[in-house]
Design a protein around this motif. Structure first.
Motif, PDB file in Angstrom:
ATOM      1  N   TYR A  68       0.838  -1.207   0.000  1.00 55.73           N
ATOM      2  CA  TYR A  68       0.000   0.000   0.000  1.00 55.73           C
ATOM      3  C   TYR A  68       0.870   1.254   0.000  1.00 55.73           C
ATOM      4  O   TYR A  68       1.558   1.539   0.978  1.00 55.73           O
ATOM      5  N   PHE A  69       0.824   1.996  -1.105  1.00 59.22           N
ATOM      6  CA  PHE A  69       1.661   3.187  -1.251  1.00 59.22           C
ATOM      7  C   PHE A  69       0.833   4.435  -1.557  1.00 59.22           C
ATOM      8  O   PHE A  69       1.285   5.329  -2.268  1.00 59.22           O
ATOM      9  N   THR A  70      -0.382   4.498  -0.994  1.00 67.81           N
ATOM     10  CA  THR A  70      -1.236   5.660  -1.272  1.00 67.81           C
ATOM     11  C   THR A  70      -1.659   6.390  -0.005  1.00 67.81           C
ATOM     12  O   THR A  70      -2.776   6.910   0.092  1.00 67.81           O
ATOM     13  N   GLY A  71      -0.766   6.444   0.965  1.00 65.83           N
ATOM     14  CA  GLY A  71      -1.048   7.271   2.139  1.00 65.83           C
ATOM     15  C   GLY A  71      -1.154   8.740   1.784  1.00 65.83           C
ATOM     16  O   GLY A  71      -1.691   9.538   2.558  1.00 65.83           O
TER      17      GLY A  71
ATOM     18  N   LEU B  91      -1.939  22.773   2.675  1.00 70.17           N
ATOM     19  CA  LEU B  91      -1.015  21.745   3.165  1.00 70.17           C
ATOM     20  C   LEU B  91      -1.618  20.347   3.092  1.00 70.17           C
ATOM     21  O   LEU B  91      -1.243  19.469   3.873  1.00 70.17           O
ATOM     22  N   ALA B  92      -2.558  20.134   2.160  1.00 70.83           N
ATOM     23  CA  ALA B  92      -3.218  18.833   2.070  1.00 70.83           C
ATOM     24  C   ALA B  92      -2.228  17.691   1.944  1.00 70.83           C
ATOM     25  O   ALA B  92      -2.405  16.621   2.535  1.00 70.83           O
TER      26      ALA B  92
ATOM     27  N   TYR C  56      -7.280  13.159   6.096  1.00 71.73           N
ATOM     28  CA  TYR C  56      -7.488  11.772   5.672  1.00 71.73           C
ATOM     29  C   TYR C  56      -6.318  11.198   4.878  1.00 71.73           C
ATOM     30  O   TYR C  56      -6.333  10.017   4.535  1.00 71.73           O
ATOM     31  N   LYS C  57      -5.296  11.981   4.604  1.00 70.75           N
ATOM     32  CA  LYS C  57      -4.131  11.467   3.900  1.00 70.75           C
ATOM     33  C   LYS C  57      -3.127  10.937   4.923  1.00 70.75           C
ATOM     34  O   LYS C  57      -3.327   9.884   5.510  1.00 70.75           O
ATOM     35  N   TYR C  58      -2.059  11.663   5.135  1.00 69.89           N
ATOM     36  CA  TYR C  58      -1.024  11.192   6.058  1.00 69.89           C
ATOM     37  C   TYR C  58      -1.491  11.163   7.512  1.00 69.89           C
ATOM     38  O   TYR C  58      -0.863  10.520   8.350  1.00 69.89           O
ATOM     39  N   LEU C  59      -2.579  11.849   7.815  1.00 66.72           N
ATOM     40  CA  LEU C  59      -3.065  11.892   9.190  1.00 66.72           C
ATOM     41  C   LEU C  59      -4.076  10.788   9.510  1.00 66.72           C
ATOM     42  O   LEU C  59      -4.587  10.722  10.637  1.00 66.72           O
ATOM     43  N   ASN C  60      -4.394   9.946   8.539  1.00 64.49           N
ATOM     44  CA  ASN C  60      -5.068   8.661   8.784  1.00 64.49           C
ATOM     45  C   ASN C  60      -6.397   8.766   9.540  1.00 64.49           C
ATOM     46  O   ASN C  60      -6.715   7.906  10.367  1.00 64.49           O
ATOM     47  N   ALA C  61      -7.186   9.800   9.243  1.00 69.98           N
ATOM     48  CA  ALA C  61      -8.417  10.019  10.010  1.00 69.98           C
ATOM     49  C   ALA C  61      -9.674   9.548   9.291  1.00 69.98           C
ATOM     50  O   ALA C  61     -10.773   9.757   9.782  1.00 69.98           O
TER      51      ALA C  61
ATOM     52  N   SER D 256     -12.670  12.962   6.131  1.00 68.57           N
ATOM     53  CA  SER D 256     -12.620  13.482   7.502  1.00 68.57           C
ATOM     54  C   SER D 256     -12.352  14.985   7.513  1.00 68.57           C
ATOM     55  O   SER D 256     -12.065  15.599   6.488  1.00 68.57           O
ATOM     56  N   LEU D 257     -12.435  15.546   8.714  1.00 67.60           N
ATOM     57  CA  LEU D 257     -12.366  16.997   8.880  1.00 67.60           C
ATOM     58  C   LEU D 257     -11.040  17.588   8.423  1.00 67.60           C
ATOM     59  O   LEU D 257     -10.035  16.901   8.285  1.00 67.60           O
ATOM     60  N   SER D 258     -11.067  18.880   8.255  1.00 63.12           N
ATOM     61  CA  SER D 258      -9.893  19.671   7.898  1.00 63.12           C
ATOM     62  C   SER D 258      -9.369  20.369   9.150  1.00 63.12           C
ATOM     63  O   SER D 258      -9.952  20.263  10.244  1.00 63.12           O
TER      64      SER D 258
END
Length: 419
Positions: free
Chosen positions: A39-42, A219-220, A243-248, A252-254
């Motif tokens: 899995y390489f789509t964080g 900074l998305a 929801y990217k590198y922050l895995n929420a 998910s919220l901003s």
């Protein structure tokens, strides 16, 4: 680190990795035979921490058992739930707690921030973006221009030079030097979604402020990936998703950043709601609007607790590990990925992400010659999850929270066979 093109080397690095235990704390998707996907789509959607269900269930139980009293009596009282998130999020982006707020969604937040910080005049009204900004940013600034009575053509594009893929900071300097009298706002992606280029935010801010332009950052693709040091960078505002590198979790919220220098400026125009009113008098329903200091002054509604619970699960992990340690592993892991791709020696692919680790996060963008998406499809068929961005790039992000050196070695080995 001296890299080696061997499975034994990759396994040894994983054995010595102080963060190797983190992978066990995530759900790793599996193929029909029970083998982990690579899995390489964080950089697009982070994997789910196993603790997320527990965190959400806690709030479901408190809702079931306490009803409305959960606002004050829950294990994590809902009335101030967002406050601890703001503190931990501030550490990740290099800000003070007063400068950060978790709320809304990304493009909504960009619009709310532009309500306050894009204040065009007849002479100073143009907006600078990267020529290959993420589409939602382009749509947002175009609609802001039209809303204020200007034209979509009043967007100024900061472009790579002919034959190049990356932006040069000196070209932004030239744009602002020559047209700064007409520029009201720079809205720049801190890490470009397509190339993975990480820009010098402090330098961007200096250039913009030299001509009295406001500087905002999307900074998305940066939050949880690089260390933007937002306070020290002196940008005016920023926003990012979780929801990217922050895995929420999907959608998910901003979160937003508003620099401390603006924290107590109650004259900044903004949209108002119940939740950016002074919390000391918020429940006295007949008080005139009294905006809160800092980033919380851009909140509108009470926080969605179930979504915030997923964010809390992830932020607690980040808080325990620390961005310094994650960033160190990220540089080494991405460097290994780069080394292995270069070892292939194929003329059919090329990395367009900057070589300098200080100018990138963990994403590497692989440009495919004569691209028709077939290589990406073949990777997917081999349970290697990357993402495709038109016209010719496969984006790959070896994320330090859950990717391993062995993941990287196996992925590149299969890529080599497919080429």
């Amino acid at each position: 680190m001296q890299y080696q093109d061997s499975l034994a080397f990759a396994k040894q690095q994983d054995k010595e990795d102080s963060l190797s235990n983190l992978r066990k704390k995530f759900h790793i998707p599996k193929d029909k035979n029970g083998n982990d996907w690579l899995y390489f789509t964080g950089n697009s959607l982070g994997l789910q921490p196993k603790s997320t269900k527990e965190y959400i269930n806690q709030e479901l139980e408190d809702w079931a058992n306490l009803g409305v009293e959960g606002h004050f009596e829950a294990k994590n009282p809902w009335i101030k739930y967002h406050e601890s998130l703001n503190v931990k999020m501030a550490k990740i982006v290099g800000a003070k707690p007063i400068e950060v707020g978790v709320m809304n969604t990304l493009t909504t937040n960009l619009h709310l921030l532009m309500v306050s910080f894009y204040r065009p005049t007849k002479k100073k009204y143009k907006i600078v973006i990267e020529s290959d900004a993420f589409p939602s940013d382009r749509y947002a600034v175009q609609s802001q221009l039209k809303f204020h009575g200007f034209s979509e053509d009043d967007v100024i594009e900061w472009k790579p030079r002919k034959g190049e893929e990356l932006l040069r900071i000196e070209d932004l300097e030239t744009i602002v030097s020559e047209q700064g009298g007409e520029i009201a706002l720079l809205l720049i992606g801190g890490v470009n979604y397509y190339t993975g280029q990480y820009l010098d935010l402090q330098r961007v801010a200096e250039i913009g402020h030299s001509k009295d332009c406001i500087v905002g950052i999307d900074l998305a693709h940066g939050a949880g990936n690089i260390q933007p040091n937002l306070h020290d960078s002196n940008v005016d505002f920023a926003a990012w998703c979780t929801y990217k590198y922050l895995n929420a979790g999907p959608g998910s919220l901003s979160a937003i950043f508003v620099h401390e220098k603006h924290a107590k400026n109650k004259d900044l125009p903004r949209f108002a709601g119940w939740w950016n009113h002074n919390k000391e008098t918020r429940f006295n329903m007949r008080m005139p609007f009294d905006v809160m200091d800092g980033a919380e002054g851009w909140q509108l509604s009470n926080p969605p607790i179930l979504s915030m619970a997923a964010i809390k699960a992830s932020l607690d992990m980040f808080d325990e590990v620390g961005m310094d340690v994650l960033r160190k592993k990220s540089k080494n892991l991405t460097g290994y990925f780069e080394f292995l791709i270069n070892e292939i020696g194929s003329e059919d692919i090329k990395i367009i992400t900057p070589i300098n680790p200080k100018e990138r996060g963990c994403q590497l963008s692989i440009q495919v010659k004569n691209a028709d998406k077939s290589l990406h499809k073949k990777l997917t068929e081999n349970h290697i999850i990357t993402d495709w961005r038109e016209p010719d790039v496969i984006r790959c992000a070896p994320t330090p929270m859950y990717n391993t050196y062995e993941d990287v070695f196996r992925m590149v080995s299969i890529l080599k066979e497919l080429l």
